[in-house]
Design an enzyme around this catalytic site. Structure first.
Site, mmCIF file in Angstrom:
data_model
loop_
_atom_site.group_PDB
_atom_site.id
_atom_site.type_symbol
_atom_site.label_atom_id
_atom_site.label_comp_id
_atom_site.label_asym_id
_atom_site.label_seq_id
_atom_site.Cartn_x
_atom_site.Cartn_y
_atom_site.Cartn_z
ATOM 1 N N SER A 132 0.871 -1.181 0.000
ATOM 2 C CA SER A 132 0.000 0.000 0.000
ATOM 3 C C SER A 132 0.902 1.224 0.000
ATOM 4 C CB SER A 132 -0.852 -0.007 1.272
ATOM 5 O OG SER A 132 -1.500 1.234 1.456
ATOM 6 N N TYR A 145 -1.910 -0.709 10.580
ATOM 7 C CA TYR A 145 -2.022 -0.995 9.139
ATOM 8 C C TYR A 145 -0.691 -0.667 8.454
ATOM 9 C CZ TYR A 145 -3.985 -1.128 4.380
ATOM 10 O OH TYR A 145 -4.246 -1.430 3.060
#
Ligand code: NDP
Length: 240
Positions: A132, A145
């Site tokens: 990501s 995350y």
């Protein structure tokens, strides 16, 4: 028949779009996720769908071996399954941290271990891991995350170096914000609202899961000698 493509997290978002695009190009597929009915509903040709949690290494491996017996060895594994439970360290339930690290990091490593040996022996194959932009830079409320996605970026770089003498490609793709089901699992409604407000305000709302899937397919379709090692892809209007 073209070569076998294995996609984790194919019941929605990027994974489902990849399934459609690789199938349209004639690849046999193994699709993995927990909601098997969503993958079966795609009704894709030469496609095996299995209800597998990627943190269950044995079930993951059994499904891959079953598909390989039917379609030949895995030429591409896309470790796409992931969860994003946003929150800050001070108040977030540690079980949410654990879930992200288990699925996003351990799930990816489970998949890699299943296919790497064969790919190495064949001196061919590709592994694409979904990291990501949050695996490249920090964002507020993304601590665990980010930890998981920085982990994916890091472990992919290590595996890339280890597999390069064997002509196996190991790539990471780092998307920015793209509308899928991903944000919906965050349990803090204030954080969900803030995230959506930021996307709307900057105008980062036009990139689609299909765009990300097409980019992943492009990287795979390049010759085996070409490694798009790391791809950062965002909406043009994303400002961070
Ligand atoms: P979605 O929530 O739409 O899809 C996630 C997929 O992962 C689903 O198919 C889900 O299936 C599957 N999944 C979740 N947990 C597990 C598990 N334990 N075992 C097997 N499958 C699981 O999200 P996206 O398509 O957006 O996300 C795909 C990947 O891209 C993720 O790794 C995400 O972190 C990453 N990413 C997404 C971005 C975005 O903005 N959308 C940006 C950057 C990266 P099921 O629930 O049926 O098991």
């Amino acid at each position: 028949m073209k070569k076998l493509v294995v996609i984790t997290g194919a019941s929605s978002g990027f994974g489902m779009e990849m399934a459609k695009q690789f199938s349209a190009d004639g690849h046999p597929l193994l699709l993995l996720a927990r909601r098997v009915e969503k993958m079966e509903a795609l009704n894709l040709k030469d496609t095996m769908c299995r209800k597998v949690d990627v943190t269950d290494a044995k079930a993951f491996e059994n499904a891959v071996r079953e598909a390989e017996a039917l379609y030949g060895q895995t030429d591409l594994l896309v470790n796409n399954a992931g969860v994003m439970l946003l929150g800050n360290i001070e108040s977030q339930d540690p079980l949410e941290w654990k879930k992200m690290l288990d699925v996003n990091v351990m799930g990816v490593m489970n998949g890699m271990q299943i296919v790497m040996k064969d790919m190495k022996e064949r001196k061919s194959g590709t592994i694409i891991n979904l990291s990501s932009i949050a695996g490249k830079q920090p964002f507020g409320n993304h601590a665990a995350y980010c930890a998981s996605k920085y982990g994916v970026t890091g472990l992919t770089a290590v595996a890339r170096a280890e597999m390069s003498p064997h002509n196996v490609r190991v790539l990471s793709i780092c998307p920015g914000a793209v509308s899928t089901e991903l944000l919906g699992h965050t349990t803090d409604q204030g954080i969900i609202d803030g995230y959506n407000e930021w996307k709307e305000t900057v105008g980062a709302i036009n990139i689609t899961a299909s765009d990300v899937a097409a980019t992943i397919k492009y990287a795979y379709d390049l010759p085996q000698a070409v490694s798009l090692r790391e791809i950062i892809i965002t909406d043009t209007m994303q400002d961070a």
